[in-house]
Design a protein around this motif. Structure first.
Motif, PDB file in Angstrom:
ATOM      1  N   ASP A  55      24.653  -3.197  20.765  1.00 48.63           N
ATOM      2  CA  ASP A  55      25.592  -3.513  19.690  1.00 48.63           C
ATOM      3  C   ASP A  55      26.993  -3.003  19.976  1.00 48.63           C
ATOM      4  N   ASN A  56      27.096  -1.845  20.659  1.00 49.96           N
ATOM      5  CA  ASN A  56      28.406  -1.256  20.921  1.00 49.96           C
ATOM      6  C   ASN A  56      28.754  -1.261  22.408  1.00 49.96           C
ATOM      7  N   SER A  57      28.157  -2.188  23.163  1.00 50.62           N
ATOM      8  CA  SER A  57      28.442  -2.269  24.601  1.00 50.62           C
ATOM      9  C   SER A  57      29.607  -3.224  24.847  1.00 50.62           C
ATOM     10  N   TYR A  58      30.664  -2.693  25.483  1.00 47.99           N
ATOM     11  CA  TYR A  58      31.789  -3.575  25.827  1.00 47.99           C
ATOM     12  C   TYR A  58      31.363  -4.452  26.997  1.00 47.99           C
ATOM     13  N   PRO A  59      31.522  -5.779  26.886  1.00 45.12           N
ATOM     14  CA  PRO A  59      30.883  -6.678  27.852  1.00 45.12           C
ATOM     15  C   PRO A  59      31.559  -6.811  29.217  1.00 45.12           C
ATOM     16  N   ILE A  60      32.814  -6.341  29.362  1.00 45.99           N
ATOM     17  CA  ILE A  60      33.478  -6.497  30.665  1.00 45.99           C
ATOM     18  C   ILE A  60      33.683  -5.107  31.265  1.00 45.99           C
ATOM     19  N   SER A  61      32.580  -4.429  31.532  1.00 48.16           N
ATOM     20  CA  SER A  61      32.581  -3.081  32.112  1.00 48.16           C
ATOM     21  C   SER A  61      32.045  -3.151  33.539  1.00 48.16           C
ATOM     22  N   THR A  62      32.442  -2.178  34.369  1.00 50.73           N
ATOM     23  CA  THR A  62      32.043  -2.253  35.771  1.00 50.73           C
ATOM     24  C   THR A  62      32.122  -0.898  36.462  1.00 50.73           C
ATOM     25  N   PHE A  63      31.310  -0.735  37.519  1.00 43.84           N
ATOM     26  CA  PHE A  63      31.495   0.362  38.458  1.00 43.84           C
ATOM     27  C   PHE A  63      32.661   0.010  39.385  1.00 43.84           C
ATOM     28  N   THR A  64      33.278   1.017  39.968  1.00 40.62           N
ATOM     29  CA  THR A  64      34.215   0.801  41.068  1.00 40.62           C
ATOM     30  C   THR A  64      33.785   1.733  42.192  1.00 40.62           C
ATOM     31  N   THR A  73      26.467  -9.853  18.127  1.00 45.72           N
ATOM     32  CA  THR A  73      26.352  -9.169  16.833  1.00 45.72           C
ATOM     33  C   THR A  73      27.594  -8.390  16.440  1.00 45.72           C
ATOM     34  N   ASN A  74      28.554  -8.256  17.369  1.00 52.42           N
ATOM     35  CA  ASN A  74      29.687  -7.369  17.093  1.00 52.42           C
ATOM     36  C   ASN A  74      30.846  -7.695  18.020  1.00 52.42           C
ATOM     37  N   PHE A  75      32.068  -7.437  17.534  1.00 53.38           N
ATOM     38  CA  PHE A  75      33.250  -7.517  18.380  1.00 53.38           C
ATOM     39  C   PHE A  75      33.600  -6.086  18.776  1.00 53.38           C
ATOM     40  N   VAL A  76      33.655  -5.834  20.084  1.00 54.74           N
ATOM     41  CA  VAL A  76      33.752  -4.465  20.590  1.00 54.74           C
ATOM     42  C   VAL A  76      35.058  -4.257  21.350  1.00 54.74           C
ATOM     43  N   LEU A  77      35.786  -3.206  20.979  1.00 55.92           N
ATOM     44  CA  LEU A  77      36.974  -2.809  21.728  1.00 55.92           C
ATOM     45  C   LEU A  77      36.561  -1.949  22.919  1.00 55.92           C
ATOM     46  N   PRO A  78      37.241  -2.058  24.053  1.00 57.70           N
ATOM     47  CA  PRO A  78      36.925  -1.164  25.169  1.00 57.70           C
ATOM     48  C   PRO A  78      37.316   0.265  24.825  1.00 57.70           C
ATOM     49  N   SER A  79      36.421   1.196  25.030  1.00 58.89           N
ATOM     50  CA  SER A  79      36.657   2.614  24.756  1.00 58.89           C
ATOM     51  C   SER A  79      35.711   3.416  25.626  1.00 58.89           C
ATOM     52  N   MET A  80      35.893   4.735  25.650  1.00 59.52           N
ATOM     53  CA  MET A  80      34.991   5.582  26.419  1.00 59.52           C
ATOM     54  C   MET A  80      33.548   5.383  25.964  1.00 59.52           C
ATOM     55  N   GLN A  81      33.367   5.269  24.640  1.00 62.53           N
ATOM     56  CA  GLN A  81      32.014   5.144  24.096  1.00 62.53           C
ATOM     57  C   GLN A  81      31.387   3.784  24.418  1.00 62.53           C
ATOM     58  N   SER A  82      32.183   2.712  24.258  1.00 64.88           N
ATOM     59  CA  SER A  82      31.614   1.376  24.468  1.00 64.88           C
ATOM     60  C   SER A  82      31.394   1.068  25.944  1.00 64.88           C
ATOM     61  N   ILE A  83      32.218   1.651  26.833  1.00 65.56           N
ATOM     62  CA  ILE A  83      32.003   1.480  28.273  1.00 65.56           C
ATOM     63  C   ILE A  83      30.765   2.264  28.701  1.00 65.56           C
ATOM     64  N   ALA A  84      30.641   3.486  28.183  1.00 66.16           N
ATOM     65  CA  ALA A  84      29.462   4.304  28.497  1.00 66.16           C
ATOM     66  C   ALA A  84      28.190   3.629  28.000  1.00 66.16           C
ATOM     67  N   ALA A  85      28.282   2.994  26.823  1.00 68.74           N
ATOM     68  CA  ALA A  85      27.113   2.293  26.271  1.00 68.74           C
ATOM     69  C   ALA A  85      26.674   1.166  27.195  1.00 68.74           C
ATOM     70  N   VAL A 120      36.161  -7.914  22.121  1.00 73.39           N
ATOM     71  CA  VAL A 120      35.407  -9.027  22.699  1.00 73.39           C
ATOM     72  C   VAL A 120      33.980  -9.012  22.157  1.00 73.39           C
ATOM     73  N   GLU A 121      33.467 -10.178  21.851  1.00 73.94           N
ATOM     74  CA  GLU A 121      32.110 -10.276  21.316  1.00 73.94           C
ATOM     75  C   GLU A 121      31.102  -9.732  22.323  1.00 73.94           C
ATOM     76  N   ASN A 122      30.161  -8.934  21.839  1.00 69.79           N
ATOM     77  CA  ASN A 122      29.170  -8.338  22.735  1.00 69.79           C
ATOM     78  C   ASN A 122      28.143  -9.365  23.193  1.00 69.79           C
ATOM     79  N   ALA A 123      27.324  -8.954  24.153  1.00 75.09           N
ATOM     80  CA  ALA A 123      26.333  -9.871  24.732  1.00 75.09           C
ATOM     81  C   ALA A 123      25.324 -10.352  23.714  1.00 75.09           C
ATOM     82  N   ASP A 124      25.038  -9.515  22.681  1.00 75.33           N
ATOM     83  CA  ASP A 124      24.059  -9.877  21.664  1.00 75.33           C
ATOM     84  C   ASP A 124      24.621 -10.806  20.595  1.00 75.33           C
TER      85      ASP A 124
END
Length: 451
Positions: A290-299, A251-263, A245-249
């Protein structure tokens, strides 16, 4: 002399590598002679993680059984309001009206996860599809109906997309996953915000519904040319591909991963409220980077500050305090195996401070594990009230006005902190003295040998 240096180095390494939590306090463990069942329900989003916690905690404390039902955040919140659960789970913070119906509710962050845009495209088994927020919104608005629509094809140059109708899959129940997903759509699509809006349940313009993340995952997995939204753990468990999914900026299409969710969650802790404050509007959706997955959330776990709202059993109160503390501290080591990001130490502290506010029978339910007193020693002030068991379908909400004794002794907490710090300093001083004695003895022996 070499042996002395080695011993000294080892002791120093032990001191330096000692975690910050080494001298931290924790609540007293469950009474091993009491069989306890803790009934809870709510979000399906964290269910895989909570179920793993159930298993791992049960290995340590087999007399404590967690009964967690995956009925959706909406069901969890309604049962929390009607006080038929010991605790609930929700991906959506309580709204102001819900807080009024369930006053003195604590929000305790338990993990960070991601909502994926999962799909079933025969011949395209890998996660290769790229989508922007606007395109995703138009698919769920029913405006884009074919996979080879120019809006999708232009984002996926070199990928052969079929001339097939898109089957849209969404939740049929009240869901925190839905709340997170449509909150994202409302941010990226003014049309979605105007026509559909945000909530745990919405009027879907298109598609078919499934109950829980489990239900939507099953629709996608068994229905060719389908697309829907599910939590990342469900995509992994069912081997379902998902879109970048395209990031908020932009600038990049980002897959959800541990790194991109943490970012996406990086730097959030200093701006978060305390557990007893309102979390309404708190979000890491569409976070910059740049590497932030845009549909991340706390639960979140939802717990009453006054446990007498939901139980009059001291063993249940004692077990609950210890179990939740374990979940947000030691239990976090299991998060990554299911693709949930562990919460940061600063966020853990928010949860621990929240637990220290909890009352039972007019006294603090937080009892230090190194003290001789136990929750059982508290004389009940209320008659025993029999609560209904956790229903499979949630009840109508019941407004309950319950006053609680929220007073905690800040002097006692401060004294506990100073005592803990003093013990730590004494321990370090003793170790340093031992090191000096060893070094001195070695030097004396060396001098005698030379003489």
């Amino acid at each position: 002399m070499t042996k002395t240096v080695a011993i000294t180095t080892s002791l120093l390494m032990i001191i330096l590598m000692m975690p910050a939590s080494a001298f931290a306090t924790s609540p007293v463990e469950p009474d091993p002679n009491a069989d306890v069942q803790i009934d809870a329900a709510g979000a399906s989003f964290p269910f895989p993680l909570i179920d793993l916690w159930r298993v791992e905690y049960g290995k340590l404390y087999p007399n404590v059984q967690l009964n967690y039902q995956s009925i959706g955040s909406g069901g969890g919140v309604k049962n929390h309001i009607s006080e038929t659960l010991i605790f609930a789970a929700s991906d959506a913070p309580l709204k102001p009206k819900e807080m009024e119906a369930a006053p003195n509710t604590l929000h305790i962050p338990e993990a960070i996860g991601a909502v994926t845009i999962a799909y079933n495209l025969p011949g395209m088994s890998e996660s290769e599809l790229k989508l922007t927020g606007e395109v995703i919104a138009d698919i769920f608005l029913g405006k884009i109906t074919k996979f080879n629509d120019p809006a999708i094809q232009n984002l996926n140059q070199g990928v052969s997309l079929p001339d097939e109708d898109i089957v849209v899959a969404h939740r049929s129940d009240g869901a925190g996953t839905t709340f997170v997903f449509v909150s994202y759509l409302a941010k990226v699509s003014p049309e979605w915000d105007e026509k559909v809006g945000v909530g745990k349940s919405v009027e879907w313009p298109a598609g078919i519904g499934g109950k829980g993340n489990e239900g939507v995952a099953n629709i996608i997995k068994t229905t060719p040319y389908s697309i829907g939204y599910i939590e990342l753990a469900y995509a992994f468990q069912n081997d379902i591909p998902y879109a970048a999914v395209e990031n908020a900026d932009g600038t990049n299409f980002v897959l959800p991963s541990m790194q991109s969710i943490a970012a996406a969650s990086a730097g959030a802790a200093p701006t978060l409220p305390q557990a007893h404050e309102s979390w309404y509007g708190i979000s890491i959706i569409n976070a910059p980077g740049d590497n932030s997955y845009p549909i991340s959330t706390f639960t979140y776990l939802l717990v009453y500050e006054n446990l007498n709202n939901v139980t009059n059993d001291p063993d249940t109160a004692q077990s609950l305090m210890h179990m939740i503390h374990w979940m947000i501290t030691d239990g976090q080591k299991f998060n990554e195996s299911l693709h949930y990001v562990p919460i940061a130490p600063e966020v853990q502290k928010i949860g621990i401070d929240g637990l220290k506010r909890i009352q039972f029978n007019g006294e603090s339910a937080w009892i230090e594990s190194d003290t001789s007193s136990h929750v059982q020693s508290i004389v009940p002030e209320q008659p025993t009230v029999t609560k209904e068991s956790v229903p499979q379908t949630y009840e109508q909400p019941m407004v309950v006005q319950q006053t609680t004794n929220q007073s905690l002794s800040s002097e006692m907490e401060l004294l506990s902190f100073y005592i803990t710090a003093l013990i730590a300093l004494i321990a370090i001083a003793v170790i340093l003295v031992i090191i000096l004695i060893i070094v001195n003895m070695s030097l004396v022996a060396s001098i005698k040998k030379k003489i």
